[in-house]
Scaffold this motif. Structure first.
Motif, mmCIF file in Angstrom:
data_model
loop_
_atom_site.group_PDB
_atom_site.id
_atom_site.type_symbol
_atom_site.label_atom_id
_atom_site.label_comp_id
_atom_site.label_asym_id
_atom_site.label_seq_id
_atom_site.Cartn_x
_atom_site.Cartn_y
_atom_site.Cartn_z
ATOM 1 N N SER A 11 -37.081 29.401 -19.584
ATOM 2 C CA SER A 11 -37.002 30.167 -18.341
ATOM 3 C C SER A 11 -35.610 30.752 -18.223
ATOM 4 O O SER A 11 -34.680 30.329 -18.929
ATOM 5 C CB SER A 11 -37.302 29.271 -17.130
ATOM 6 N N ALA A 12 -35.451 31.682 -17.307
ATOM 7 C CA ALA A 12 -34.131 32.284 -17.112
ATOM 8 C C ALA A 12 -33.118 31.243 -16.635
ATOM 9 O O ALA A 12 -31.944 31.288 -17.001
ATOM 10 C CB ALA A 12 -34.224 33.439 -16.128
ATOM 11 N N SER A 53 -38.313 33.387 -21.885
ATOM 12 C CA SER A 53 -37.567 33.894 -20.724
ATOM 13 C C SER A 53 -37.679 35.413 -20.614
ATOM 14 O O SER A 53 -37.691 35.955 -19.500
ATOM 15 C CB SER A 53 -36.096 33.482 -20.802
ATOM 16 N N ARG A 88 -36.721 38.561 -13.549
ATOM 17 C CA ARG A 88 -36.499 37.617 -14.648
ATOM 18 C C ARG A 88 -35.949 38.332 -15.876
ATOM 19 O O ARG A 88 -34.971 37.876 -16.481
ATOM 20 C CB ARG A 88 -37.823 36.910 -14.981
#
Length: 298
Positions: A150-151, A212, A227
């Protein structure tokens, strides 16, 4: 009294002649100091030996999957023979081949990059590379620091700087005069944009390639847009760090953002995952590196 006066005049005449003689030498460029205000002819100083050698005789590579040729030859597999840095494939003409020739590259180039590696892994790779005593070390790392689950899981900017500095210090402690070529992190958002039109590529992305950036590849809502922008901003921040840290080392050259700026098209992307460089893309990376390494000025 007249004899003494005559002797005095004779002595003064001798002194005057001597003074005029000295003055004459000065006027004609003798060995005496130049008159006040005159400029002495300076001898040219020897030119200093340049810190950067454009013809290194050995190359070691550190970094991640791009330098391992991942997905360039077969799906989800390394293919180091097509590596832009040290590969032997004739269609790529790696940096090592361009600098050393095929025989020289086979004998004097080494690839210590590891697929999946992040900047935190670079000090260990540098330590391995240093054992070979290479004259040039290539660095391409940072994509996996941005390509996380994920970011929010991306490597922080502060940690990225610390880890890169540690990597260079590791090399410098062993090889103070080794040269370092540092590639910028590629434009991940552009790679997403180029690859998302391929159905097979998007299925491969779902296996865990750069989630991500690549997750929900077709999503265009505000959350997905934010994102991807967050990931892109982090990549740009990483590149600023690479440039800054490298600029403080006289034997380090950053590519000036050339890899980030390169507009990878479908021919330059793997036809398995549409994200990693193909053989054609690896050749383009080799061209960029060779141009930067052999340039007169960094």
């Amino acid at each position: 009294m007249r004899k003494r006066s005559h002797r005095s005049r004779t002595a003064l005449a001798v002194v005057a002649a001597a003074v005029l003689g000295i003055a004459g030498c000065d006027a004609t460029g003798g060995n005496s100091p130049a008159p006040h205000g005159a400029t002495a002819k300076a001898h040219p100083s020897p030119k200093p030996t340049p810190a950067w050698d454009r013809t290194p005789q050995s190359v070691a590579a550190v970094g991640d999957s791009i330098t391992r040729g991942f997905d360039a030859c077969s799906v989800l597999s390394d293919c180091p023979e097509v590596s832009w840095a040290t590969g032997s494939d004739a269609s790529v003409r790696s940096l090592a081949v361009r600098l050393l020739g095929r025989t020289g590259a086979a004998e004097h180039s080494w690839n210590y990059a590891v697929t999946g590696a992040r900047m935190a892994d670079l000090p260990g790779q540098m330590a391995q590379a240093a054992t070979r005593k290479p004259e040039l070390v290539t660095v391409m790392a940072g994509a996996n620091d941005a390509c996380r689950s994920s970011a929010s899981a991306m490597t922080s900017v502060a940690d990225f700087r610390t880890e890169f500095e540690e990597a260079l210090e590791t090399l410098r402690s062993a090889l103070p005069k080794a040269q370092v070529y540092v590639s910028s992190v590629p434009d991940l958002k552009r790679l997403w944009s180029e690859g998302r039109g391929n159905a097979l590529g998007k299925q491969i992305w779902k296996l865990g390639i750069c989630p991500s950036m690549l997750a929900d590849a077709d999503a265009s809502d505000s959350a997905a847009t934010l994102r991807r922008t967050t990931v892109q901003d982090r990549v740009e921040a990483y590149n600023k760090i690479l440039k800054d840290v490298c600029s403080r080392d006289e034997r380090c050259r950053f590519d000036g953002g050339a890899v980030f700026d390169y507009r990878f098209g479908t021919d330059q992307l793997s036809h398995w995952d549409w994200f990693h460089p193909s053989k054609n893309g690896q050749a383009r990376l080799a061209e960029i590196a060779y141009r930067k390494v052999t340039a007169k000025h960094g």
